[in-house]
Design a protein around this motif. Structure first.
Motif, PDB file in Angstrom:
ATOM      1  N   ILE A  78       2.769 -43.143  -5.898  1.00  0.00           N
ATOM      2  CA  ILE A  78       1.482 -43.579  -5.353  1.00  0.00           C
ATOM      3  C   ILE A  78       1.630 -45.022  -4.889  1.00  0.00           C
ATOM      4  O   ILE A  78       1.969 -45.908  -5.676  1.00  0.00           O
ATOM      5  N   ILE A  79       1.418 -45.229  -3.602  1.00  0.00           N
ATOM      6  CA  ILE A  79       1.475 -46.587  -3.037  1.00  0.00           C
ATOM      7  C   ILE A  79       0.108 -47.221  -3.249  1.00  0.00           C
ATOM      8  O   ILE A  79      -0.907 -46.733  -2.745  1.00  0.00           O
ATOM      9  N   LEU A  80       0.073 -48.295  -4.022  1.00  0.00           N
ATOM     10  CA  LEU A  80      -1.183 -48.884  -4.470  1.00  0.00           C
ATOM     11  C   LEU A  80      -1.800 -49.786  -3.415  1.00  0.00           C
ATOM     12  O   LEU A  80      -1.107 -50.283  -2.516  1.00  0.00           O
ATOM     13  N   PRO A  81      -3.120 -50.021  -3.515  1.00  0.00           N
ATOM     14  CA  PRO A  81      -3.771 -50.945  -2.583  1.00  0.00           C
ATOM     15  C   PRO A  81      -3.147 -52.336  -2.697  1.00  0.00           C
ATOM     16  O   PRO A  81      -2.742 -52.776  -3.773  1.00  0.00           O
ATOM     17  N   SER A  82      -3.074 -53.014  -1.577  1.00  0.00           N
ATOM     18  CA  SER A  82      -2.548 -54.384  -1.558  1.00  0.00           C
ATOM     19  C   SER A  82      -3.448 -55.219  -0.668  1.00  0.00           C
ATOM     20  O   SER A  82      -4.479 -54.745  -0.196  1.00  0.00           O
ATOM     21  N   SER A  83      -3.052 -56.459  -0.450  1.00  0.00           N
ATOM     22  CA  SER A  83      -3.866 -57.374   0.336  1.00  0.00           C
ATOM     23  C   SER A  83      -4.144 -56.798   1.725  1.00  0.00           C
ATOM     24  O   SER A  83      -3.231 -56.493   2.482  1.00  0.00           O
ATOM     25  N   GLY A  84      -5.419 -56.616   2.044  1.00  0.00           N
ATOM     26  CA  GLY A  84      -5.812 -56.113   3.353  1.00  0.00           C
ATOM     27  C   GLY A  84      -5.812 -54.601   3.465  1.00  0.00           C
ATOM     28  O   GLY A  84      -6.257 -54.054   4.466  1.00  0.00           O
ATOM     29  N   ILE A  85      -5.308 -53.886   2.452  1.00  0.00           N
ATOM     30  CA  ILE A  85      -5.268 -52.424   2.479  1.00  0.00           C
ATOM     31  C   ILE A  85      -6.001 -51.923   1.241  1.00  0.00           C
ATOM     32  O   ILE A  85      -5.558 -52.155   0.114  1.00  0.00           O
ATOM     33  N   GLU A  86      -7.119 -51.242   1.435  1.00  0.00           N
ATOM     34  CA  GLU A  86      -7.952 -50.837   0.319  1.00  0.00           C
ATOM     35  C   GLU A  86      -7.649 -49.434  -0.189  1.00  0.00           C
ATOM     36  O   GLU A  86      -8.024 -49.080  -1.300  1.00  0.00           O
ATOM     37  N   SER A  87      -6.977 -48.605   0.613  1.00  0.00           N
ATOM     38  CA  SER A  87      -6.720 -47.224   0.211  1.00  0.00           C
ATOM     39  C   SER A  87      -5.321 -47.084  -0.364  1.00  0.00           C
ATOM     40  O   SER A  87      -4.457 -47.942  -0.184  1.00  0.00           O
ATOM     41  N   THR A  88      -5.110 -45.976  -1.074  1.00  0.00           N
ATOM     42  CA  THR A  88      -3.794 -45.669  -1.628  1.00  0.00           C
ATOM     43  C   THR A  88      -3.109 -44.615  -0.763  1.00  0.00           C
ATOM     44  O   THR A  88      -3.731 -43.967   0.076  1.00  0.00           O
ATOM     45  N   ASP A  89      -1.824 -44.436  -0.978  1.00  0.00           N
ATOM     46  CA  ASP A  89      -1.055 -43.416  -0.268  1.00  0.00           C
ATOM     47  C   ASP A  89      -0.211 -42.673  -1.285  1.00  0.00           C
ATOM     48  O   ASP A  89       0.008 -43.170  -2.411  1.00  0.00           O
ATOM     49  N   TYR A  90       0.291 -41.517  -0.929  1.00  0.00           N
ATOM     50  CA  TYR A  90       0.983 -40.660  -1.890  1.00  0.00           C
ATOM     51  C   TYR A  90       2.218 -40.035  -1.247  1.00  0.00           C
ATOM     52  O   TYR A  90       2.221 -39.691  -0.064  1.00  0.00           O
ATOM     53  N   GLN A  91       3.276 -39.905  -2.058  1.00  0.00           N
ATOM     54  CA  GLN A  91       4.488 -39.218  -1.613  1.00  0.00           C
ATOM     55  C   GLN A  91       5.119 -38.486  -2.786  1.00  0.00           C
ATOM     56  O   GLN A  91       5.219 -39.034  -3.890  1.00  0.00           O
ATOM     57  N   ARG A  92       5.506 -37.255  -2.565  1.00  0.00           N
ATOM     58  CA  ARG A  92       6.187 -36.456  -3.591  1.00  0.00           C
ATOM     59  C   ARG A  92       7.685 -36.531  -3.338  1.00  0.00           C
ATOM     60  O   ARG A  92       8.158 -36.234  -2.223  1.00  0.00           O
ATOM     61  N   LEU A  93       8.441 -36.944  -4.345  1.00  0.00           N
ATOM     62  CA  LEU A  93       9.900 -37.031  -4.256  1.00  0.00           C
ATOM     63  C   LEU A  93      10.479 -35.810  -4.963  1.00  0.00           C
ATOM     64  O   LEU A  93      10.384 -35.683  -6.187  1.00  0.00           O
TER      65      LEU A  93
END
Length: 425
Positions: A78-93
């Protein structure tokens, strides 16, 4: 007139500065404020799993899903929110032949870019792996394993707590080591060579329910990664029920444990080899275990399966704490402040006027929602909402006092969302 105005201006600002300094000294350092923000744009139901944050990415492994079903052995990022980006992203490895078998109730800890996994259980009970430690390299998204080279190993177990230290590690060899002294040094060649992954550091495993046993063990084991050697250390004083939930963490070279309501710490010494001698040993205690003030909040008779977390955080200016997370309560323990910082100066000033500086004290946080509104006692949204079997990890890339909690189970239903908890003064 101008000179008089200047003097009055200087006096006014001197008084304001003195009042601000006095207020800073007299202001208490506890309780802290915890702002809780829900993460609902990733749907990943998990309980009794692990979560590890590395460089702004949360890696979720193992656990169970709905209906007490064992989860797969893929790594979920799960790619967490960071400065300027409020949403998360997801990737299955996707798993490979090198991936560890599916499991739940396992222990994980992070050293730099590597996630270390130990123990856990499948549907048939604790997995017997003869002390093996699994390693996930977040740089290459690949798995490997470390088997003990010599000596005893801990029994197979489930529900153990774990933490890790990047110590010991060898001295960094300068790349200009063999350059003739009469030649001018090249700054580009003076940068130390980076250490290879999984060649340094210490993994610590505390407690857990061993295979064939019903109650939790108080055993404390360390795994020296360089020598692939397990060492058993003395356990903290047993002042807690035999089946309570345990937690452990490092703050510098001090190991902290919370067992039920009891809080203890142990100072450790690490032997750091030179680059000409790669032999390392596990950490050695510098003194017996020390006992701190017990938790003031009742842990509601948590069992070893309930899951608790103990995470070092900072609110800046040298102020250090431990955040203890249970299904119903968030508490912080104030640690000694870092040397030569604003926090240490404030503590010395409070000591000088016989004012308690709160070091070594526990306090429940004040809860706020994402809009900054105080959540009163009895209202929903306090703590992690009664989740048991959750996963928690410090989020180093966002803030010194930020923690991610994911999943868990409430009223028999597995949660598929997360909470981002930011702790500040």
């Amino acid at each position: 007139m101008a000179e008089a105005a200047g003097v009055l201006y200087a006096i006014e600002h001197l008084v304001e500065g003195g009042l601000a300094l006095a207020k800073g000294i007299y202001d208490p350092t506890l309780p802290l404020k915890a702002t809780i923000q829900s993460i609902t744009d990733v749907d990943l139901p998990r309980v009794h799993h692990s979560i590890s944050e590395v460089k702004g990415r949360a890696y979720i492994f193992g656990g169970k899903t709905h209906g007490d079903q064992l989860a797969d052995n893929a790594m979920h990022m799960i790619i967490l929110p960071s400065s300027g980006i409020e949403s998360t992203d997801y990737q299955r490895l996707e798993p490979t032949s090198a991936s560890p078998p599916a499991r739940f109730g396992h222990s994980t800890a992070v050293i730099d870019d590597q996630i270390y996994v130990f123990g856990g259980s499948d549907a048939n009970g604790p997995l017997e792996e003869k002390g093996r430690v699994w390693v996930f390299d977040t740089d290459t998204n690949s798995w490997s394993s470390l088997d003990a080279a010599v000596g005893d190993v801990p029994k197979a177990r489930v529900w153990a707590a774990a933490t890790a230290s990047a110590q010991p590690q060898p001295e960094h060899k300068r790349t200009d080591e063999d350059v003739a002294p009469q030649l001018p040094p090249d700054p580009a060649k003076m940068v130390p060579e980076p250490l290879s992954p999984s060649t340094y550091g210490t993994l610590v495993v505390y407690g857990g329910v061993c295979k064939g046993e019903e109650s939790a063990t108080p055993e404390l084991w360390t795994f020296d990664i360089a020598s692939r050697t397990w060492t058993k250390l003395s356990s903290p004083p047993a002042t807690y029920p035999s089946n309570t939930s345990l937690s452990v963490t490092f703050q510098d070279n001090r190991l902290y444990t919370v067992s039920g309501n009891s809080t203890h710490y142990l100072d450790l010494s690490f032997s750091s080899p030179s680059y000409t001698n790669s032999t390392t040993t596990g950490p050695a205690p510098l003194s017996p275990w020390c006992t701190l003030q017990p938790l003031t909040t009742e842990p509601n008779q948590l069992t070893s399966e309930s899951t608790v977390a103990l995470i070092p955080i900072t609110t800046g200016q040298g102020r250090n704490y431990l955040l203890h997370i249970t299904p119903s309560v968030l508490s912080t323990l104030q640690l000694p402040s870092s040397a030569t910082t604003a926090a240490s100066l404030k503590d010395r000033a409070r000591d000088a006027i016989s004012k308690n500086n709160a070091t070594g004290e526990w306090s429940e946080v004040r809860y706020f929602n994402a809009e900054g509104v105080l959540i009163q006692e009895g209202q929903n949204g306090r703590g992690v909402g009664g989740r048991t079997g959750f996963g928690a990890s410090k989020v180093k890339e966002i803030d010194g006092g930020c923690v991610l909690v994911w999943g868990g189970i409430v009223d028999g239903k597995v949660r598929s969302d997360g909470l981002l908890i930011e702790v500040e003064k």
